[in-house]
Design an enzyme around this catalytic site. Structure first.
Site, PDB file in Angstrom:
ATOM      1  N   ASP A   1       0.848  -1.073  -0.044  1.00  0.00           N
ATOM      2  CA  ASP A   1       0.008  -0.070   0.051  1.00  0.00           C
ATOM      3  C   ASP A   1       0.872   1.218   0.019  1.00  0.00           C
ATOM      4  O   ASP A   1       0.403   2.171  -0.832  1.00  0.00           O
ATOM      5  CB  ASP A   1      -0.749  -0.090   1.174  1.00  0.00           C
ATOM      6  CG  ASP A   1      -2.203  -0.837   1.147  1.00  0.00           C
ATOM      7  OD1 ASP A   1      -2.272  -0.957  -0.038  1.00  0.00           O
ATOM      8  OD2 ASP A   1      -2.721  -1.410   2.036  1.00  0.00           O
TER       9      ASP A   1
ATOM     10  N   ASN B   1      -4.488   8.894   2.389  1.00  0.00           N
ATOM     11  CA  ASN B   1      -4.729   8.245   3.680  1.00  0.00           C
ATOM     12  C   ASN B   1      -5.362   9.145   4.663  1.00  0.00           C
ATOM     13  O   ASN B   1      -6.295   9.012   5.228  1.00  0.00           O
ATOM     14  CB  ASN B   1      -3.493   7.755   4.331  1.00  0.00           C
ATOM     15  CG  ASN B   1      -3.610   6.224   3.856  1.00  0.00           C
ATOM     16  OD1 ASN B   1      -4.542   5.308   3.341  1.00  0.00           O
ATOM     17  ND2 ASN B   1      -2.323   5.437   4.112  1.00  0.00           N
TER      18      ASN B   1
ATOM     19  N   ALA C   1      -3.151  11.067  21.575  1.00  0.00           N
ATOM     20  CA  ALA C   1      -2.958  11.162  22.863  1.00  0.00           C
ATOM     21  C   ALA C   1      -3.051  12.502  23.450  1.00  0.00           C
ATOM     22  O   ALA C   1      -2.437  13.340  23.991  1.00  0.00           O
ATOM     23  CB  ALA C   1      -1.397  11.138  22.922  1.00  0.00           C
TER      24      ALA C   1
HETATM   25  P1  NAP Z   1       4.238   2.427   5.097  1.00  0.00           P
HETATM   26  O1  NAP Z   1       5.425   1.364   5.537  1.00  0.00           O
HETATM   27  O2  NAP Z   1       3.985   2.705   3.799  1.00  0.00           O
HETATM   28  O3  NAP Z   1       2.801   2.180   5.826  1.00  0.00           O
HETATM   29  C1  NAP Z   1       2.629   1.760   7.091  1.00  0.00           C
HETATM   30  C2  NAP Z   1       1.782   0.572   6.960  1.00  0.00           C
HETATM   31  O4  NAP Z   1       0.407   0.900   6.883  1.00  0.00           O
HETATM   32  C3  NAP Z   1       2.339  -0.625   6.056  1.00  0.00           C
HETATM   33  O5  NAP Z   1       2.029  -1.783   6.548  1.00  0.00           O
HETATM   34  C4  NAP Z   1       0.937  -0.181   4.983  1.00  0.00           C
HETATM   35  O6  NAP Z   1       0.900  -1.547   4.085  1.00  0.00           O
HETATM   36  C5  NAP Z   1      -0.176   0.101   5.741  1.00  0.00           C
HETATM   37  N1  NAP Z   1      -1.139   0.840   4.948  1.00  0.00           N
HETATM   38  C6  NAP Z   1      -0.983   1.966   4.396  1.00  0.00           C
HETATM   39  N2  NAP Z   1      -2.160   2.566   4.028  1.00  0.00           N
HETATM   40  C7  NAP Z   1      -2.799   1.668   4.347  1.00  0.00           C
HETATM   41  C8  NAP Z   1      -4.493   1.550   4.235  1.00  0.00           C
HETATM   42  N3  NAP Z   1      -5.287   2.392   3.574  1.00  0.00           N
HETATM   43  N4  NAP Z   1      -5.186   0.690   4.925  1.00  0.00           N
HETATM   44  C9  NAP Z   1      -4.410  -0.460   5.657  1.00  0.00           C
HETATM   45  N5  NAP Z   1      -2.904  -0.592   5.844  1.00  0.00           N
HETATM   46  C10 NAP Z   1      -2.363   0.671   5.188  1.00  0.00           C
HETATM   47  O7  NAP Z   1       4.825   3.946   6.119  1.00  0.00           O
HETATM   48  P2  NAP Z   1       5.023   5.058   5.488  1.00  0.00           P
HETATM   49  O8  NAP Z   1       6.114   5.166   4.203  1.00  0.00           O
HETATM   50  O9  NAP Z   1       5.694   6.063   6.734  1.00  0.00           O
HETATM   51  O10 NAP Z   1       3.784   5.893   4.887  1.00  0.00           O
HETATM   52  C11 NAP Z   1       2.817   6.572   6.065  1.00  0.00           C
HETATM   53  C12 NAP Z   1       1.625   5.791   6.263  1.00  0.00           C
HETATM   54  O11 NAP Z   1       1.946   4.905   7.459  1.00  0.00           O
HETATM   55  C13 NAP Z   1       0.703   6.704   6.755  1.00  0.00           C
HETATM   56  O12 NAP Z   1      -0.094   7.104   5.596  1.00  0.00           O
HETATM   57  C14 NAP Z   1      -0.096   6.131   7.772  1.00  0.00           C
HETATM   58  O13 NAP Z   1      -1.566   5.781   7.363  1.00  0.00           O
HETATM   59  C15 NAP Z   1       0.728   4.963   8.162  1.00  0.00           C
HETATM   60  N6  NAP Z   1       1.412   5.194   9.700  1.00  0.00           N
HETATM   61  C16 NAP Z   1       0.853   4.183  10.438  1.00  0.00           C
HETATM   62  C17 NAP Z   1       1.174   4.600  11.781  1.00  0.00           C
HETATM   63  C18 NAP Z   1       0.417   3.593  12.667  1.00  0.00           C
HETATM   64  O14 NAP Z   1      -0.373   2.839  12.320  1.00  0.00           O
HETATM   65  N7  NAP Z   1       0.886   3.612  14.090  1.00  0.00           N
HETATM   66  C19 NAP Z   1       1.803   5.463  12.464  1.00  0.00           C
HETATM   67  C20 NAP Z   1       2.523   6.273  11.220  1.00  0.00           C
HETATM   68  C21 NAP Z   1       2.040   5.934  10.083  1.00  0.00           C
HETATM   69  P3  NAP Z   1       1.704  -2.201   3.114  1.00  0.00           P
HETATM   70  O15 NAP Z   1       2.616  -3.075   4.018  1.00  0.00           O
HETATM   71  O16 NAP Z   1       0.960  -2.872   2.247  1.00  0.00           O
HETATM   72  O17 NAP Z   1       2.640  -1.036   2.615  1.00  0.00           O
END
Ligand code: NAP
Length: 259
Positions: A42, A114, A177
């Protein structure tokens, strides 16, 4: 029609990329493609959409099938055939847009598939939240997350936000938080807002240094004045072969293991 590829760097994805380059009959053009093949997860699909927002994106997941991917590795021949014979279908995914304004009058515009977050990881953030330009609450805490319906399963879900049906035209505001006490009070729970509304976050007193993230992109804002967020509607074209509904997508991403 011209195409480009955005791919993850791992070995498995490189093999898929080589096969795609060999078998797709369209002209390869990284500058101005009509179609983009995103190979990876994703995260790769989101990066491809940011790089080529006007192109039609084909998401092929080279790991477990992710939320945005409409093709898995076992569908590679189908994807190649869909492109070579122009047999694919397209649906549209919603974006939210933001305008960041600094105290010295600079403006940054961007779109998120997102979410958009505003955070101060090391200090307590204080911002006034205005909805439709009407004061809603004064927020204190680490940050706030505003997500799209398809982004509701990403960071928003980790923040205990609701998973939103992707057919709804809404955006969700979730706290990261938040501080709640007799002195400071916020709603605490996530709030889902009609897409016709606007959200404005305005800097509180003595506070002007924030990080703003737009999906994977991070802005280090030194003189923060305000962040204005609007629902942009369906504007990203995603290609698919076989339609998969929202509930099936949630089910296979979060509930049912393929093993
Ligand atoms: P990234 O590795 O591209 O994404 C983080 C994880 O979120 C990966 O496992 C990705 O799946 C999954 N993901 C992304 N969009 C999704 C969706 N719409 N529904 C379900 N899972 C999804 O990380 P990055 O390069 O830093 O990209 C930023 C994204 O990370 C942000 O858009 C944010 O949503 C996410 N993020 C999550 C957290 C958290 O959950 N604590 C914290 C910060 C950011 P894949 O393995 O398939 O790529």
């Amino acid at each position: 029609m011209k195409y480009a590829i955005v791919a993850k760097e791992d070995l498995k994805t490189k093999e898929v990329k080589e096969k795609v380059l060999k078998e797709i009959k369209l002209t390869y053009d990284e500058k101005n493609p009509d179609l983009v093949i995103a190979l990876g997860g994703d995260g790769t699909i989101i990066k491809a959409i940011h790089k080529y927002p006007k192109a039609t994106t084909f998401g092929l997941h080279t790991g477990h099938l992710g939320f945005y991917a409409n093709y898995g590795v076992s569908d590679l021949e189908i994807l190649i055939n869909d492109i070579n014979n122009n047999e694919f279908k397209v649906n549209e995914t919603s974006l939210i847009s933001c305008e960041i304004e600094t105290l010295d009058g600079k403006k940054i515009f961007d779109n998120a598939i997102n979410e958009i977050t505003i955070v101060t990881p090391l200090r307590t953030m204080m911002v006034d939240v205005l909805i439709d330009d009407i004061f809603f609450e004064r927020y204190r805490g680490t940050g706030l997350c505003i997500s799209t319906p398809t982004g509701s399963t990403a960071y928003n879900k980790s923040l205990n936000g609701s998973v939103i049906d992707s057919s709804l035209n809404v955006m969700q505001l979730t706290e990261i938080a938040g501080i709640n006490s007799n002195a400071y009070r916020t709603l605490s729970s996530p709030i889902v807002l009609d897409g016709k509304r606007t959200i404005k976050l305005a800097s509180g007193a003595h506070f002007d240094d924030v990080f703003i993230t737009v999906d994977h992109i991070s802005y280090d804002i030194k003189n923060f004045k305000s962040l204005y967020i609007k629902y942009k509607g369906e504007s990203v074209k995603m290609a698919y072969h076989k339609y998969e509904g929202f509930l099936e997508r949630i089910n296979r991403t979060f509930l049912v293991s393929k093993d």
